[in-house]
Scaffold this active site. Structure first.
Site, short mmCIF file in Angstrom:
data_model
loop_
_atom_site.label_atom_id
_atom_site.label_comp_id
_atom_site.label_asym_id
_atom_site.label_seq_id
_atom_site.Cartn_x
_atom_site.Cartn_y
_atom_site.Cartn_z
N CYS A 2 0.81 -1.28 -0.10
CA CYS A 2 0.05 0.01 0.11
C CYS A 2 0.92 1.41 -0.05
O CYS A 2 1.98 1.21 0.33
CB CYS A 2 -0.82 0.07 1.37
SG CYS A 2 -1.89 -1.44 1.44
N TRP A 81 -3.86 -2.03 -1.40
CA TRP A 81 -3.87 -3.10 -1.92
C TRP A 81 -4.24 -4.49 -1.24
O TRP A 81 -3.51 -4.71 -0.18
CB TRP A 81 -2.51 -3.53 -2.81
CG TRP A 81 -2.61 -4.52 -3.81
CD1 TRP A 81 -2.89 -4.54 -5.14
CD2 TRP A 81 -2.27 -5.85 -3.73
NE1 TRP A 81 -2.84 -5.51 -5.97
CE2 TRP A 81 -2.48 -6.56 -4.87
CE3 TRP A 81 -1.69 -6.64 -2.62
CZ2 TRP A 81 -2.41 -7.83 -5.11
CZ3 TRP A 81 -1.60 -8.07 -2.96
CH2 TRP A 81 -1.89 -8.53 -4.23
N GLU A 497 0.23 -9.27 -18.86
CA GLU A 497 -0.25 -8.53 -17.64
C GLU A 497 -0.83 -7.14 -17.93
O GLU A 497 -1.70 -6.54 -16.99
CB GLU A 497 0.73 -8.36 -16.67
CG GLU A 497 2.08 -7.36 -17.21
CD GLU A 497 3.26 -7.26 -16.21
OE1 GLU A 497 4.51 -7.12 -16.58
OE2 GLU A 497 3.18 -7.78 -15.02
N LYS A 612 2.75 -2.96 -7.96
CA LYS A 612 4.05 -2.77 -8.21
C LYS A 612 4.91 -3.60 -7.52
O LYS A 612 5.81 -4.31 -7.77
CB LYS A 612 4.45 -1.31 -8.28
CG LYS A 612 5.73 -1.09 -8.78
CD LYS A 612 6.03 -1.32 -10.21
CE LYS A 612 7.27 -1.20 -10.75
NZ LYS A 612 7.62 -1.67 -11.99
#
Ligand code: AGP
Length: 617
Positions: A2, A81, A497, A612
């Site tokens: 996050c 996330w 992706e 990421k």
């Protein structure tokens, strides 16, 4: 996983938090929120916590705040996330219990146990997250601590002693309105030192509009931020001195720089990124490479492993070709997530090379810890300064790609290839297996790469056309041999992706052992066929595909005469040393994936279900 921001100072905090969260959104984007301490209406009136949070991207939160944003000068923010608890309004951070609000990045492993005992003491919870228990624990500890200047710091310290797992946590409390407290264990946190203001964030880009003076918090650090002071202590309460670093990245480097997406910007940054990664590391006479002070004596290396995940794993596979060819040292490449669970045979005298853009990938970090436990020495190749993997390693070589914001890794990959080429050159010279002449040629080829990368970027328009032609495909195959095989894997990963097209990479020679059954007119095949030792064989594989009606895009060396007749489309790239060709041939594949995704209108920089840096298992 996050993004976290905290601010204390004279500025209006809500717009500042939002701007910082925008720069951190690449770290997670399923929900977002802010908590702001209200201003005292009259002298002694108690402060209030104003919390606004919601499911969805930051724009959702901005929409909510447009209807009335909290006013104040101290606040925290978060972009999430999900790990514990689905993305929802209730699970969005900040989490609050009475006077305490927290934002958190990481995973509290013993949260169920802690939640149960808090429940037994009468606590009720409003979310499914592990984070919420931190607010409850700190609130409980506050009740035990005598009022005083370090009350929140002490309560946080005591609460975190109960917690097992990974956390970067920032705490705000209405009882102690002139400070923010934060703590780090396994997840990154950086303090930004301002003038009459201080900040805390999970990454540097969030701080750059305000300051370039930063402190990277280390494992077990807690920091107390007031407007004028930052204090760092350990979980034991003992003061810790941490160096202040000056960040030299330009603010622009952390922004899109006029490109439509970060990914496209980062693809175009590759000549610069490679130049920076080579800078000061090549020796011309005698030819060799410097590894930032790390000297490896190959006679002392029992076995050499390279560990990584995802794109970094593909770079590592190329690293095997580089090291085995130049240094004749056998290399074992492992997915970090597999290595750590298979009781690997690692012994003292083994050298483990960990490759990671973020330096925070949980599987890679755990794999190197496993290797260290067994006595191996760890050398890391990472992009993010002072991140967890380099910190856990005895030596590191940074890739100097600069911040990579697009979730799909591009410039980090090519710079990892450069770092691995430097390692191979270093080992080749020290092992005596690379002649001075061959090393001089390799150094020359490395030096020429940035210009060749600039040249290969001119294929962008052609790749955009091809993306329009094949953007509707349902599946796609990528084929390569030797060092081009990992590039086939990487090209397929890039397409998957960001465009959500199913794609597979194969060693071209494996086609006849099964995958050839997939070939028909509906299956575009991208073939990597630069002029190297495998070229003739690849031509045969390509002919096999054509004979079965497949449509072929070939990537080959400029001036090629054979492929025009065989392939449907030919993309020419500059001639380069075969072991360095992956640095060049990957670029058209990155551009192709990018333009297909852009053509399809997917979220290029923040593809669905991805983040990421993967800081959880
Ligand atoms: C690459 O495009 C991916 N997003 C992903 O595979 C990534 O390379 C992987 O998660 C490893 O990350 P790291 O390099 O930061 O360790």
């Amino acid at each position: 996983m996050c993004g976290i921001i905290g601010y204390i100072g004279p500025k209006q905090v809500t717009p500042l938090l939002l701007e910082a969260l925008r720069r951190l959104e690449y770290r997670g984007y399923d929900s977002a929120g802010v908590a702001v301490l209200s201003e005292p209406v009259t002298g002694e009136a108690p402060r209030e916590l104003q919390v606004v949070r919601c499911r969805g991207k930051l724009s959702e939160l901005e929409g909510q705040l447009a209807e009335g944003a909290p006013v104040g000068h101290v606040g925290i923010g978060h972009t999430r996330w999900a790990t514990h608890g689905r993305p929802s309004d209730e699970n969005a951070h900040p989490h609050r219990f009475r006077s305490v609000a927290v934002v958190h990045n990481g995973i509290i492993e013993n949260y169920l146990l802690l939640k149960r005992s808090l429940s037994d003491r009468g606590h009720t919870f409003s979310s499914e997250t592990d984070t919420e228990i931190i607010a409850h624990l700190i609130w409980e500890e506050l009740a035990q601590v005598e009022p005083g200047p370090d009350r929140l710091l002490l309560a946080t310290r005591r609460a975190l002693k109960l917690v097992e797992g990974a956390y970067a946590v920032v705490v705000l409390c209405t009882d102690t309105p002139d400070e923010i407290v934060c703590a780090k264990s396994a997840s990154p946190l950086v303090v930004g030192l301002g003038d009459g203001e201080n900040l805390i964030a999970s990454d540097v880009p969030a701080l750059l509009p305000h300051t370039r003076r930063v402190i990277f918090l280390e494992e077990g650090d807690l920091a107390q931020l007031t407007r004028s002071r930052v204090r760092v202590v350990g979980l034991d309460g003992i003061e810790r001195q941490r160096p202040v670093r000056q960040i030299t990245w330009s603010l622009l480097a952390a922004e899109k720089d006029g490109y439509k997406h970060f990914m496209l910007k980062e693809i175009h940054e590759q000549p610069r990124a490679v130049t920076d990664t080579l800078r000061g590391r090549l020796l011309h006479s005698p030819p060799s490479a410097l590894l930032d002070g790390f000297e490896i004596d190959p006679t002392q290396v029992r076995r050499l492993f390279i560990l990584a995940c995802g794109t970094s794993y593909h770079a590592s596979l190329v690293g095997k070709y580089l090291i085995e060819s130049l240094a004749r040292i056998p290399v074992e490449v492992d997915l970090a997530s597999e290595f750590r669970y298979r009781d690997p045979i690692v012994k003292p005298g083994d050298l483990v090379v960990a490759v990671s853009q973020s330096g925070e990938t949980a599987d890679t970090l755990a794999a190197i810890r496993e290797a260290q436990k067994k006595g191996a020495q760890v050398f890391s190749i990472a992009n993010v300064l002072d991140s967890s993997i380099p910190r856990a390693s005895s030596h590191s070589l940074y890739t100097h790609a600069g911040p990579e914001i697009g979730v799909a890794s591009t410039k980090a990959f090519t710079t990892q290839l450069i770092a691995l080429a430097l390692l191979a050159l270093h080992l080749g010279r020290r092992s005596g297996n690379l002649s001075e002449e061959a090393a001089a040629d390799f150094v020359h080829e490395l030096t020429a790469l940035p210009a060749k990368l600039s040249q290969v970027l001119h294929t962008a328009e052609q790749l955009q056309q091809l993306a329009r032609t094949y953007g509707h495909a349902r599946d796609m195959l990528y084929l390569g041999r030797g060092p081009q095989f990992p590039i086939a894997l990487e090209g397929a990963l890039k397409l998957k992706e960001i465009s959500y097209i199913h794609a597979e990479g194969f060693a071209a020679g494996e086609m006849k052992h099964g995958p050839i059954a997939l070939i028909d007119e509906g299956m575009p095949v991208l073939v990597l066929a630069p002029h190297d030792g495998g070229y003739e064989k690849v031509l045969s594989n390509l002919s096999e595909v054509k004979a079965r009606g497949g449509r072929v895009i070939a990537i080959t060396t400029e001036g090629d005469r054979s492929l025009t007749a065989l392939a449907d489309h030919v993309v020419e790239v500059p001639a380069v040393h075969p072991l360095l060709a992956p640095v060049i041939t990957v670029v058209p594949l990155q551009l192709f994936a990018y333009y297909v995704a852009d053509f399809k209108g997917t979220d290029v920089d923040q593809p669905r279900n991805l983040a990421k840096s993967v800081t959880v298992e």
